[in-house]
Design a protein around this motif. Structure first.
Motif, PDB file in Angstrom:
ATOM      1  N   LYS A 408     -82.740   2.604  45.102  1.00 44.54           N
ATOM      2  CA  LYS A 408     -81.949   1.602  44.378  1.00 44.54           C
ATOM      3  C   LYS A 408     -80.976   2.324  43.455  1.00 44.54           C
ATOM      4  CE  LYS A 408     -82.711  -2.499  41.372  1.00 44.54           C
ATOM      5  NZ  LYS A 408     -81.539  -2.348  40.616  1.00 44.54           N
ATOM      6  N   ILE A 409     -79.719   1.910  43.531  1.00 40.10           N
ATOM      7  CA  ILE A 409     -78.731   2.512  42.630  1.00 40.10           C
ATOM      8  C   ILE A 409     -78.743   1.722  41.336  1.00 40.10           C
ATOM      9  CG2 ILE A 409     -76.295   3.013  42.294  1.00 40.10           C
ATOM     10  CD1 ILE A 409     -76.062   3.034  45.376  1.00 40.10           C
ATOM     11  N   SER A 410     -79.111   2.395  40.261  1.00 36.46           N
ATOM     12  CA  SER A 410     -79.115   1.671  38.987  1.00 36.46           C
ATOM     13  C   SER A 410     -78.476   2.541  37.909  1.00 36.46           C
ATOM     14  CB  SER A 410     -80.554   1.308  38.592  1.00 36.46           C
ATOM     15  OG  SER A 410     -81.275   2.502  38.339  1.00 36.46           O
ATOM     16  N   ILE A 411     -78.013   1.873  36.914  1.00 33.92           N
ATOM     17  CA  ILE A 411     -77.423   2.558  35.768  1.00 33.92           C
ATOM     18  C   ILE A 411     -78.398   2.400  34.617  1.00 33.92           C
ATOM     19  CG2 ILE A 411     -75.375   2.692  34.282  1.00 33.92           C
ATOM     20  CD1 ILE A 411     -74.526   2.909  37.190  1.00 33.92           C
ATOM     21  N   SER A 412     -78.706   3.482  33.971  1.00 33.82           N
ATOM     22  CA  SER A 412     -79.712   3.449  32.921  1.00 33.82           C
ATOM     23  C   SER A 412     -79.327   2.496  31.787  1.00 33.82           C
ATOM     24  CB  SER A 412     -79.901   4.857  32.339  1.00 33.82           C
ATOM     25  OG  SER A 412     -80.595   4.791  31.117  1.00 33.82           O
ATOM     26  N   PRO A 413     -80.288   1.812  31.230  1.00 41.52           N
ATOM     27  CA  PRO A 413     -79.984   1.008  30.033  1.00 41.52           C
ATOM     28  C   PRO A 413     -79.568   1.887  28.843  1.00 41.52           C
ATOM     29  CG  PRO A 413     -82.346   0.986  30.529  1.00 41.52           C
ATOM     30  CD  PRO A 413     -81.680   1.689  31.666  1.00 41.52           C
ATOM     31  N   ASN A 414     -79.828   3.171  28.950  1.00 32.21           N
ATOM     32  CA  ASN A 414     -79.386   4.091  27.890  1.00 32.21           C
ATOM     33  C   ASN A 414     -77.929   4.516  28.035  1.00 32.21           C
ATOM     34  OD1 ASN A 414     -81.924   4.192  26.657  1.00 32.21           O
ATOM     35  ND2 ASN A 414     -82.628   5.674  28.201  1.00 32.21           N
ATOM     36  N   ILE A 415     -77.267   3.993  29.059  1.00 29.52           N
ATOM     37  CA  ILE A 415     -75.887   4.430  29.272  1.00 29.52           C
ATOM     38  C   ILE A 415     -75.033   4.093  28.048  1.00 29.52           C
ATOM     39  CG2 ILE A 415     -75.017   2.300  30.366  1.00 29.52           C
ATOM     40  CD1 ILE A 415     -74.270   5.876  31.576  1.00 29.52           C
ATOM     41  N   ALA A 416     -74.117   4.989  27.720  1.00 32.21           N
ATOM     42  CA  ALA A 416     -73.259   4.785  26.553  1.00 32.21           C
ATOM     43  C   ALA A 416     -72.278   3.646  26.790  1.00 32.21           C
ATOM     44  CB  ALA A 416     -72.482   6.062  26.253  1.00 32.21           C
ATOM     45  N   THR A 417     -72.064   2.858  25.773  1.00 31.17           N
ATOM     46  CA  THR A 417     -71.004   1.844  25.808  1.00 31.17           C
ATOM     47  C   THR A 417     -70.181   2.000  24.534  1.00 31.17           C
ATOM     48  OG1 THR A 417     -72.279   0.199  24.594  1.00 31.17           O
ATOM     49  CG2 THR A 417     -72.549   0.221  26.990  1.00 31.17           C
ATOM     50  N   LYS A 418     -69.051   1.338  24.524  1.00 30.12           N
ATOM     51  CA  LYS A 418     -68.207   1.391  23.325  1.00 30.12           C
ATOM     52  C   LYS A 418     -68.985   0.802  22.146  1.00 30.12           C
ATOM     53  CE  LYS A 418     -63.220   0.901  22.801  1.00 30.12           C
ATOM     54  NZ  LYS A 418     -61.952   0.429  23.365  1.00 30.12           N
ATOM     55  N   GLU A 419     -69.897  -0.124  22.454  1.00 31.03           N
ATOM     56  CA  GLU A 419     -70.614  -0.818  21.385  1.00 31.03           C
ATOM     57  C   GLU A 419     -71.774   0.001  20.823  1.00 31.03           C
ATOM     58  OE1 GLU A 419     -69.708  -2.294  24.383  1.00 31.03           O
ATOM     59  OE2 GLU A 419     -67.953  -3.059  23.320  1.00 31.03           O
ATOM     60  N   ASN A 420     -72.478   0.699  21.697  1.00 35.42           N
ATOM     61  CA  ASN A 420     -73.675   1.400  21.195  1.00 35.42           C
ATOM     62  C   ASN A 420     -73.397   2.832  20.739  1.00 35.42           C
ATOM     63  OD1 ASN A 420     -73.660   3.018  23.506  1.00 35.42           O
ATOM     64  ND2 ASN A 420     -75.333   1.937  24.532  1.00 35.42           N
ATOM     65  N   THR A 421     -72.134   3.214  20.668  1.00 35.21           N
ATOM     66  CA  THR A 421     -71.784   4.554  20.193  1.00 35.21           C
ATOM     67  C   THR A 421     -70.938   4.446  18.923  1.00 35.21           C
ATOM     68  OG1 THR A 421     -69.858   4.522  21.637  1.00 35.21           O
ATOM     69  CG2 THR A 421     -71.838   5.627  22.478  1.00 35.21           C
ATOM     70  N   GLY A 422     -70.838   5.562  18.222  1.00 38.89           N
ATOM     71  CA  GLY A 422     -70.039   5.577  16.988  1.00 38.89           C
ATOM     72  C   GLY A 422     -70.649   4.721  15.916  1.00 38.89           C
ATOM     73  N   VAL A 423     -69.818   4.125  15.087  1.00 37.20           N
ATOM     74  CA  VAL A 423     -70.305   3.303  13.977  1.00 37.20           C
ATOM     75  C   VAL A 423     -69.753   1.894  14.097  1.00 37.20           C
ATOM     76  CG1 VAL A 423     -70.509   5.270  12.403  1.00 37.20           C
ATOM     77  CG2 VAL A 423     -68.366   3.983  12.488  1.00 37.20           C
ATOM     78  N   THR A 424     -70.405   0.973  13.454  1.00 35.10           N
ATOM     79  CA  THR A 424     -69.944  -0.418  13.530  1.00 35.10           C
ATOM     80  C   THR A 424     -68.844  -0.703  12.518  1.00 35.10           C
ATOM     81  OG1 THR A 424     -71.703  -0.937  11.977  1.00 35.10           O
ATOM     82  CG2 THR A 424     -72.147  -1.359  14.311  1.00 35.10           C
ATOM     83  N   TRP A 425     -68.793   0.110  11.476  1.00 32.56           N
ATOM     84  CA  TRP A 425     -67.899  -0.214  10.355  1.00 32.56           C
ATOM     85  C   TRP A 425     -66.517   0.467  10.444  1.00 32.56           C
ATOM     86  CZ3 TRP A 425     -67.101   4.500   8.120  1.00 32.56           C
ATOM     87  CH2 TRP A 425     -68.113   5.462   8.267  1.00 32.56           C
ATOM     88  N   TYR A 426     -66.210   1.067  11.588  1.00 35.84           N
ATOM     89  CA  TYR A 426     -64.891   1.692  11.756  1.00 35.84           C
ATOM     90  C   TYR A 426     -64.339   1.253  13.100  1.00 35.84           C
ATOM     91  CZ  TYR A 426     -61.337   5.173  10.604  1.00 35.84           C
ATOM     92  OH  TYR A 426     -60.157   5.802  10.240  1.00 35.84           O
ATOM     93  N   SER A 427     -63.154   0.658  13.101  1.00 38.50           N
ATOM     94  CA  SER A 427     -62.610   0.034  14.306  1.00 38.50           C
ATOM     95  C   SER A 427     -62.320   1.039  15.418  1.00 38.50           C
ATOM     96  CB  SER A 427     -61.320  -0.699  13.962  1.00 38.50           C
ATOM     97  OG  SER A 427     -60.662  -1.092  15.147  1.00 38.50           O
ATOM     98  N   LYS A 428     -62.654   0.629  16.638  1.00 44.02           N
ATOM     99  CA  LYS A 428     -62.313   1.438  17.809  1.00 44.02           C
ATOM    100  C   LYS A 428     -61.030   0.949  18.471  1.00 44.02           C
ATOM    101  CE  LYS A 428     -67.087   2.772  18.990  1.00 44.02           C
ATOM    102  NZ  LYS A 428     -67.967   1.808  18.274  1.00 44.02           N
ATOM    103  N   GLU A 429     -60.365   0.014  17.838  1.00 42.16           N
ATOM    104  CA  GLU A 429     -59.154  -0.548  18.435  1.00 42.16           C
ATOM    105  C   GLU A 429     -58.036   0.483  18.523  1.00 42.16           C
ATOM    106  OE1 GLU A 429     -56.702  -4.344  17.300  1.00 42.16           O
ATOM    107  OE2 GLU A 429     -58.761  -4.503  16.542  1.00 42.16           O
ATOM    108  N   ASP A 430     -57.237   0.378  19.571  1.00 42.19           N
ATOM    109  CA  ASP A 430     -56.055   1.233  19.696  1.00 42.19           C
ATOM    110  C   ASP A 430     -55.012   0.824  18.673  1.00 42.19           C
ATOM    111  OD1 ASP A 430     -56.579   3.071  21.561  1.00 42.19           O
ATOM    112  OD2 ASP A 430     -55.732   1.969  23.250  1.00 42.19           O
ATOM    113  N   LYS A 431     -54.411   1.818  18.042  1.00 39.59           N
ATOM    114  CA  LYS A 431     -53.366   1.492  17.071  1.00 39.59           C
ATOM    115  C   LYS A 431     -51.960   1.664  17.649  1.00 39.59           C
ATOM    116  CE  LYS A 431     -56.568   3.241  13.710  1.00 39.59           C
ATOM    117  NZ  LYS A 431     -57.019   4.587  13.321  1.00 39.59           N
ATOM    118  N   THR A 432     -51.879   2.224  18.853  1.00 41.35           N
ATOM    119  CA  THR A 432     -50.548   2.482  19.416  1.00 41.35           C
ATOM    120  C   THR A 432     -49.781   1.189  19.673  1.00 41.35           C
ATOM    121  OG1 THR A 432     -51.936   3.014  21.311  1.00 41.35           O
ATOM    122  CG2 THR A 432     -50.419   4.728  20.546  1.00 41.35           C
TER     123      THR A 432
END
Ligand SMILES: [Ca+2]
Ligand SMILES: [Ca+2]
Lengths: 726, 726
Positions: A408-432
Motif C-alpha cells: 500500500k502506498i501511503s504517506i506518513s501522518p508525520n509528513i511535514a505540512t506548511k501548518e505543522n512546521t515553523g511557528v504559528t505566530w509568524y506569517s508564511k504568506e508571500d509578500k511579493t
C-alpha cells in the motif's frame, strides 16, 4: 528565576549569575546591532532558557547574531530581520572552535530575509556544532546572499556522531541564487565526508527552496531524511558525499514547475525508500531520481561511485526524468554497481519513457517495478506494466492504485505540512507583489512628470502615458518596486532622457515597458549610456524586466550606448524582449556579461528575445556570459525566436565581433531568425551538458555560426537566403 | 524688497511677486533635497538677487540643485555640499532648452565634494548657457565622479557669441578620475566647434585639477584664456576643437610633479603668448607645450590640422618636454603649417634637449627663441643660446634674465592666486589625512581585537600588533579612513579570517600593511576569497594600498583566492607591494581587471611590485586592464622589479594562462625578475604610445614574453637561466 533584560549589557550581566532552570527574557522591542553570546551551563532536568517577552515582538535587527555555547540550553522565540550578521553565521551552536553547544535546542525562532546587502558576500544563517542538539519549529525564509542557509559542521571530533535532530522547521522560499552556494541545508563538507554525522532531518517543509541544484547537500555518513516535504523546489536532495544515508518517506511536489527534482544518489550504501514524487519536471542532475556515475578512486571532493545502494518502494507520478549513470564522462567513468532499483511505481500521463540511461546499468538490479500502461522503458528486466488509477487519499495526494501494486502506498501522518512546521505566530504568506497588480496612474506628458509619479507610486502600479506624448527625464527614474509603464493607444509615447539612464532598477524593483518609444537624442555625450540599467550596487532581490512593443532609436551620441546594462552582483529571473524595434544604436540590446570572475556566477536565468527587428546596431545584440566550471546551477536559459538582425555587430568597439555572443549558456534555442549583413552568432559551450539548438535561421551576407568549447550542439537549416523586406 | 525664505515652498512664493531690485534671501540652515528654479526678470539697473542670510551658514545638501533663468539675476553665497544633484547639473544657467539666463551673475558660491555617489554616473557642476553671464569668485572643489566640472554650452543659437566672463574662481583639487570625463572646464563640444563662443576665462586658479589630460578642453572659437594660474595640474589647457583661441599671460607651475603640462595646440589660428611655465614634467600629450599633428580633412570630432598659429614670447623654466607634430600616426598625418614659434625662452638646469619632433616641422617657422647655455635642440634655425640667470621677482617667480632677452618677462598683477580667487569665508585648506599621521594603538592578540580597535580608530592611526601574536577575524575589518597595521619586532603577527576578506577598503579608506603574516586556513570554503578587497559599491575617493614585508600563505581552501580583489567603480592612486612573500595561493596577487566595459576606465594609476617572492601561485600574479581606445588618461603605470616568480600561473582556472597579464597599460617597466617554472608575461599594447621596457629578466623553464597589439616595445636581456635558490 526569570530575568527580563533590555539590552546586550543587561543580557551579559544576567548571564553572569544565571543558574540551571533560569530564564533570560529579552524585553519587547527592536534589538539593534545586538551580538549575543549565550554561554551557560544548564542540566538535563534544569535547562537554561533564552526567550522573549512576547513572541513576534522581539526582533534582532541591524548587525546582529547569536552564539550558543554550553550544555542544556534552550533558545526560543527570537526573530532576526531587517539586517544581517557581520560574522559568518546568524545563529551558531558554538562560541569558537573550542567551545560549542550540546544538548541544546533552538526552537520557534525566525530568520526572515536577514541578508548581507552584498549578494556575493557569504554567510550562513544557522551553523550547528556540538552534539545532541535539536533545531525545531523554526521559520527560515528568504536567504538571498551567498552561502548555505543551515549547515551541520563536523570540523572537530566533538561535532561528529552528533545525533542532532532537525525537525518541523519551515524553510521558506529561497530564490535562484545564480551560482554555487545557494543550498538550503548542508551536513558536513567534502573534507570530513567519511565521518558519521548521524543527523536526523525529519518533518521539515521545504517551500520553493530554489537557490541552486542542491536543496540539501548531504556530505557525511549515516544521516536520515524522513517525512520531509519538498514543495516546488528546483533541485534535489543530493547525497553529495558520504555513505549510509537513509532517505525514507519524503514527499516531493513539483506541480510541473521547471527544474523541480527529487533525490540524487552518489556514494555507497545509500537507501532511498518509500518516497513519493509528483509533477517533477527537472532533467539531468535535477531529475525526479538520479543515480550518478562516479570517478574511479575518486578524491573526496569529486564523485565516489555508487555501490550497494537501494532505491525501493518509491512512487513517481507524472515525473519527467529518472537517470542512471548521470554525469558519465571521461572522468566520471564508473557506472553504479551492486545496487538495486525495486518495487518502484512509475506513472506518467503523457511522457512515455522517462528513463535516461547514461552508462552501463548492469550493476543495478531492477526488480518488480511497476509502470503505468502507457509507459515504456528500454531497461529490459524488472518492470511490469499495470493499469494504474490515481486516487486522491485523505491527505490530498494522488495515489497510484492497481491490482498489481501489492504494498500500500501511503504517506506518513508525520509528513511535514506548511501548518505543522515553523511557528504559528509568524506569517508564511508571500509578500511579493506581482507586476500589474496595483492601481493605474495617468501620467501627463512633460518634463519629469514620469519621475514624479513613479516616486509616488506603489508596488504593482501601472503608469499610463499619453498617446504620442513627449516625456523628458532630467532625472533617472528609480524603480524600487514592481512597476509597469505603458502607452494606451496606437501612437507610442516618446521618452527622452538627459541622464546616463532613463530607468534604474534598484533592489526590489521589476519593470515592464509596453508600447513606448525611446529616443537617445538628449542623452549625455559620454560612452556607456543605457535606457535601462540595474543599480550599480549589489541587488539582493532577483528582478524581472519585460519589454513589449517598444521602439528604441537614435542612440548614437557616443559609443557603447546599450538598451539594457546590468551590474555585477545583480540577478534577473527573467529578461523578456518582444515585438520591439531597435534602430541606430552604438552598443548592445542586452549586455549580460558582468560576472567575469569565472566562479560560476551569471546575471540572468531566463532570456527571451522574440519577434524583434534590430537594425544598425553596432555592438553584439546580446551578450550573455556564465564563466567557470561549476555545476551547481541551471541557467542561463536563452530563447531567440523570430527576430530580424539587420546590420548588427559591425561597430569598431564591439569586442565580441559577433551579433550574439554566448558563453557557458546552459540552454540555447535560436530559431526562425533572419540575419542580414550581420556578424555571426558565437557560442562557447562548456559545463553541464548544455542543450543547444540552432534551427531554421536564414543568413544573408552574414557570418556563419561559430561554436567553440567541448560540448555538443545541434544546428539545423542554416539557410543562405536573401530576404526581401517590404 | 528683501524677503527671507525658509524652504522651497516659501522660495517659490517669494519668486511669484519678486520685482526688479528685490532680493530673496535663503534662511540660515541646511536646505536638504532642495531643487531651486530661480526664474525672474531683473533689469540692468535693478537686478534681482538670490542670496543667503549669512555666508557659509546656508548649505544645500542631499539631492539639491539650482537653475537660473531670466535676465539680470544675481546668485550669491550659496554652498552645495554633502549631497549631489539628481539631474545633470548642480547649477545651470537655464530652466530648460528654451529658457536660459542672460546678463546674470553667479558669484561667491561654493560647490564642495557634491558628488554623485556613483563614480561612473555623469553630471556637471556648473553649466553655463545664454549670453553675457559672469561666473566669478566661486569656490569649486573635489569633483570626483564622471563629468566635466564646468561647461559652457553652445547647443542653441542663444548661447553662442556669448561674451561670458569666467573669472577669479578657485578650482580646487580634482583627483585623477581614471577615464575620460575628468576635465575641469570645457567650452563647447565637437558638434558646435566652429561656432564662436567669445568666452573670457581670466584670473582663475586651477589647483591640482588632475582629473585627466584636459584641464581645460576648448571646443569652440574665439575664446580667451588670460592670467590663469595652473598649479600642479596634470594635463594641459587643450585647444581640442575650434579656432582663434587666445592664450595669453597664464602661469603653469609643475613643481616637478609627474604629468604636469602646459598648452596643447590643435586647429587653426591659435595664439599662445606671454605664458610662463615652470617645473612641468609631463610628456607626450601633456608636455609643457604641445603642437599636434592633424587629420587631413578631419571630421569635427577628430584632429583638425594646425595652421596659422602663433606661439610667441612664452617662457619655459625647467620644463621637460615640448613637442611638435605630437600624435603623428597613420590617421594624424598632417603636420602643422604656416605657424610660428618665436621669441620663446627655454631654460633647463639638467635636461639638454627638451624638444620632441614627431613629424615634419617645416611648416613652423622658428625665430629668435632663446635657449639656456646647457640646452640643445635639433631644430636647425631660430634658436640662440644665452647665459641665463634665474632671478626671483617680487611675486616669487623665477624669471630668466640675460642680456640677450630683449623683452622683459613679467607676470601680470592680474594673475590668479589662491588668495584673490574664490571666497574668503570658505577654507581652501586640504582635508586629506596622510597614512601614519595619527596616533599609535597597540592591539592585543585574540578574536576580533583588531576589528574592534579599527572601528574606534581615526584617520591616520597606526595599529601595532603583538610580535608573533595570532589574530582571528570573524568579521571583515572595514577601512573607511587612512589606516596602518603593522607588527613591531621580528616575528610577524599572524592574521586569519573567517569572512571572504580580512580587510575591506571602503570609500575614504587607504591601507598600509607592514610586517604581517596572513594565513588563509580559516577562510570560507567558497571561490572568490581575498585578503583585501575594495568596497563592492562605487568608491568616489581614490585610495592607496601599501604592502611591505608581509607574508601570504595557504590560500587554497577553494579556487580564485586572491590577495587583492577590487571592484568596478573603484580607483587606486597607488598599489605598492614590496619585500613580501606569497606561497600556495589559488588566485592572483592583484586582480585589477574589473573595468571590462572598454570605455577607457581602469582600476589603478600606479602599480609597483618590488622584491617579492611568489611561489605556487595558481592564477596570474598580476592582472591589469585598461580597455578602449580613449586617449584622455595617463595610466596605468607599472613597475615590476626584482621579483621571483616560482611556479606561477599554472592553475586550471587561470583564464589568462599567464604569470602576468597586462592590457592597455600605458607605462610598463619589468626588470631584474626571475621566472622559474612559470607561465609567460603577456601584454596587449594599444592606445597612447605606451612606454614599454622589459629588461634583464631571467627565465628558467618558463614561457617567453608574449606581446600583441599595435604599439612599440623594448625587450632587452631575456636570459634563459637556471637560478639556484638557497
Ligand atoms: Ca552546491
Ligand atoms: Ca577628455
Amino acid at each position: 528565576q526569570k530575568s527580563t533584560v533590555k539590552n546586550v549589557a543587561e543580557f551579559n550581566k544576567a548571564l553572569r549569575t544565571v543558574q540551571p532552570g533560569d530564564s533570560i527574557v529579552l524585553a519587547k522591542g527592536i534589538w539593534k546591532d545586538s551580538e549575543l553570546l549565550f554561554e551557560a551551563e544548564g542540566t538535563a532536568e534544569k535547562p537554561i532558557t533564552l526567550t522573549v517577552e512576547e513572541k513576534g515582538k522581539v526582533t534582532l535587527e541591524g548587525e546582529s547574531n547569536l552564539r550558543i555555547a554550553g550544555n542544556y540550553l534552550i533558545v526560543k522565540g527570537l526573530v532576526f530581520k531587517n539586517g544581517h550578521t557581520p560574522t559568518n553565521a546568524v545563529i551558531s551552536f558554538r562560541k569558537d572552535r573550542d567551545k560549542m553547544a550540546n544538548h541544546s535546542r533552538l526552537t520557534e525562532c525566525v530568520i526572515d530575509n536577514f541578508n548581507n546587502p552584498e549578494r556575493q558576500v557569504q554567510d550562513y544563517w544557522i551553523t550547528i556544532y556540538g552534539k545532541n542538539n535539536r533545531i525545531d519549529h523554526n521559520h527560515i525564509v528568504g536567504k538571498k546572499n551567498l552561502g548555505v542557509t543551515m549547515i551541520v559542521g563536523l570540523d572537530t571530533e566533538d561535532s561528529r556522531e552528533n545525533n542532532h535532530k532537525i525537525d518541523h522547521n519551515y524553510f521558506g522560499p529561497r530564490p535562484t541564487y545564480g551560482n554555487n552556494g545557494g543550498e538550503t541545508l548542508r551536513i558536513g563538507t567534502s573534507h570530513h565526508a567519511m565521518e558519521n554525522s548521524n543527523t536526523l532531518v525529519a518533518s521539515n517543509y521545504f517551500d520553493r527552496c530554489n537557490g541552486e541544484h542542491e536543496i540539501i547537500s548531504n556530505k557525511s555518513c549515516q544521516n536520515t531524511f524522513k517525512y520531509n516535504t519538498f514543495f516546488e523546489c528546483t533541485g534535489t536532495l543530493t547525497m553529495r558525499h558520504g555513505n549510509e544515508t537513509l532517505v525514507d518517506g519524503n514527499v516531493f511536489i513539483g506541480n510541473g514547475k521547471p527544474s523541480t527534482g527529487g533525490v540524487r544518489v552518489i556514494n555507497e550504501s545509500q537507501t532511498v525508500i518509500n518516497n513519493y514524487h509528483i509533477g517533477l519536471t527537472g532533467y539531468r542532475f535535477r531529475g525526479a531520481f538520479v543515480m550518478m556515475n562516479g570517478v574511479p578512486d575518486s578524491p573526496p571532493n569529486r564523485y565516489v561511485p555508487v555501490i550497494d545502494s537501494k532505491v525501493n518502494n518509491n512512487t513517481f507520478v507524472n515525473c519527467e526524468n529518472i537517470l542512471f549513470g548521470a554525469g558519465s564522462d571521461e572522468e566520471r567513468s564508473q557506472a553504479p554497481r551492486t545496487s538495486e532499483f525495486s518495487r518502484n511505481i512509475i506513472y506518467n500521463d503523457t511522457k512515455k519513457d522517462i528513463f535516461t540511461i547514461n552508462d552501463d546499468i548492469s550493476g543495478i538490479s531492477f526488480k518488480n517495478n511497476i509502470l503505468g500502461k502507457n509507459s515504456e522503458t528500454t531497461i529490459e528486466k524488472g518492470f511490469v506494466k499495470a493499469d494504474i488509477q490515481l486516487v486522491k487519499n485523505e491527505q490530498g495526494f494522488l495515489i497510484p492504485t492497481s491490482k498489481k501494486i501489492k504494498h500500500k502506498i501511503s504517506i506518513s501522518p508525520n509528513i511535514a505540512t506548511k501548518e505543522n512546521t515553523g511557528v504559528t505566530w509568524y506569517s508564511k504568506e508571500d509578500k511579493t507583489v506581482a507586476l500589474n497588480s496595483g492601481k493605474t496612474i495617468k501620467v501627463k506628458a512633460g518634463i519629469n512628470t514620469l519621475y514624479d509619479e513613479v516616486k509616488k507610486s506603489e508596488a504593482g502600479d501601472i503608469m499610463v502615458l499619453e498617446e504620442g506624448g513627449t516625456y523628458l527625464l532630467t532625472k533617472a527614474v528609480k524603480i524600487d518596486h514592481p512597476l509597469s509603464v505603458k502607452t494606451e493607444g496606437k501612437e507610442k509615447a516618446n521618452i527622452l532622457f538627459e541622464r546616463m539612464m532613463a530607468f534604474e532598477i534598484q533592489d526590489g524593483g521589476s519593470l515592464s515597458l509596453e508600447n513606448i518609444s525611446f529616443d537617445g537624442a538628449k542623452s549625455p555625450d559620454y560612452a556607456g549610456n543605457s535606457v535601462i540599467s540595474t543599480s550599480k550596487n549589489s541587488m539582493i532581490e532577483n528582478y524581472k524586466l519585460f519589454i513589449d512593443k517598444c521602439e528604441f532609436k537614435d542612440m548614437v551620441v557616443n559609443h557603447s550606448f546599450d538598451v539594457l546594462r546590468v551590474s555585477k552582483g545583480t540577478f534577473a529571473d527573467t529578461i523578456s524582449i518582444k515585438n520591439s524595434t531597435f534602430r541606430k544604436i552604438t552598443g548592445s540590446i542586452a549586455a549580460l556579461d558582468t560576472e567575469t570572475d569565472d566562479i560560476g556566477a551569471y546575471n540572468v536565468e531566463y532570456v527571451i528575445m522574440k519577434n524583434n527587428i534590430i537594425s544598425e546596431l553596432q555592438g553584439a545584440a546580446l551578450r550573455l556570459y556564465r564563466g567557470g566550471k561549476d555545476e551547481s546551477t541551471f541557467g542561463p536559459f536563452l530563447e531567440v525566436d523570430h527576430n530580424v538582425f539587420d546590420k548588427v555587430g559591425f561597430g569598431k568597439k564591439n569586442k565580441y565581433k559577433s551579433a550574439i555572443s554566448l558563453y557557458g549558456v546552459q540552454e540555447i534555442d535560436i530559431k526562425n531568425n533572419i540575419f542580414r549583413d550581420s556578424k555571426a552568432i558565437q557560442m562557447h559551450l562548456v559545463v553541464g551538458e548544455p542543450i543547444v539548438k540552432v534551427r531554421n535561421n536564414a543568413l544573408s551576407n552574414s557570418e556563419k555560426l561559430v561554436v567553440t568549447g567541448d560540448q555538443k550542439y545541434l544546428v539545423e537549416n542554416q539557410w543562405d537566403l536573401d530576404p526581401r523586406f517590404s
